[in-house]
Design a protein around this motif. Structure first.
Motif, short mmCIF file in Angstrom:
data_model
loop_
_atom_site.label_atom_id
_atom_site.label_comp_id
_atom_site.label_asym_id
_atom_site.label_seq_id
_atom_site.Cartn_x
_atom_site.Cartn_y
_atom_site.Cartn_z
N CYS A 110 3.42 6.81 1.65
CA CYS A 110 4.71 7.49 1.83
C CYS A 110 5.42 7.57 0.48
O CYS A 110 5.59 6.55 -0.20
CB CYS A 110 5.56 6.71 2.83
SG CYS A 110 7.25 7.32 2.96
N CYS A 154 8.69 5.17 0.53
CA CYS A 154 8.69 3.71 0.64
C CYS A 154 7.37 3.05 0.29
O CYS A 154 7.27 1.82 0.27
CB CYS A 154 9.14 3.28 2.03
SG CYS A 154 7.88 3.48 3.31
N CYS A 199 7.07 8.65 8.69
CA CYS A 199 6.74 7.29 8.25
C CYS A 199 7.44 6.31 9.19
O CYS A 199 8.66 6.40 9.38
CB CYS A 199 7.21 7.07 6.82
SG CYS A 199 7.13 5.35 6.29
N CYS A 214 10.26 3.98 6.93
CA CYS A 214 11.53 4.50 6.38
C CYS A 214 12.04 5.70 7.17
O CYS A 214 13.14 6.18 6.91
CB CYS A 214 11.37 4.86 4.91
SG CYS A 214 10.37 6.33 4.62
#
Ligand SMILES: [Zn+2]
Length: 191
Positions: A99, A102, A148, A151
């Motif tokens: 991601c 994050c 995700c 996050c």
């Protein structure tokens, strides 16, 4: 003598990297087991306990500061990048796609396939617990949005027209991903 030791260390690191590269191409589950202790930088930031997600909550001002305008538009405003614009479309090296917000590892190179859509496409995530899936009825279509799980960053959508073995096509915005090549995991060969 010093030089010789240095040479030996380099050789050993190189050998373990090669070893890990062959692993990632053969099995996604082995990747999960081998890369946990490798942290090249924040681009790769796996959960403390494999498969267990602790959500990250940050104000939008934080994301606006740390993400590029294009990444912010996709990850935080559910935007879509123009097709055939991401360099990750042509990324064929062994490695992990994380991601971009994050660092959570989301997809492995072994599950990437050429979809012809102009967006990076995968037939399964590294771990189902790492991607959140929600029905998306916007724009007059019924689609399943992929985000995700840590996050909440929008990644793309999943469609039921992918290749075997899953029959799924995770159609992901390249700007929402970072690619971490296997050679950045010198410890990956160690168990
Ligand atoms: Zn994330």
């Amino acid at each position: 003598m010093r030089l010789l030791s240095l040479f030996l260390i380099c050789f050993l690191i190189g050998a373990s990297a090669c070893n890990s590269q062959s692993k990632i191409q053969t099995s996604t589950s082995e990747v999960k087991a081998t890369v946990n202790d490798a942290t090249p930088d924040y681009k790769y930031n796996p959960p403390a306990e494999e498969g267990v997600i602790e959500k990250i909550e940050q104000p939008e001002s934080y994301w606006k500061e740390v993400l590029s305008p294009q990444a912010y538009n996709v990850l935080r405003e559910d935007g879509t990048e123009r097709s055939f614009t991401s360099p990750l479309n042509d990324e064929k090296r062994a490695g992990i796609f994380t991601c971009a917000a994050c660092g959570l590892p989301l997809f492995a190179s072994g599950t990437k396939f050429k979809s012809g859509t102009g967006w990076p496409s995968f037939y399964e995530p590294i771990n189902n617990a790492y991607v959140q899936q929600d029905v998306d009825n916007r724009y007059g279509m019924r689609r399943v949005e992929v985000s995700c799980a840590r996050c909440g960053g929008h990644q793309g959508h999943v469609f039921p027209d992918g290749p075997k073995p899953t029959g799924l096509r995770y159609c992901i915005n390249g700007v929402a991903l970072n690619f971490v090549p296997m050679e950045d995991f010198p410890q990956a060969g160690k168990q």
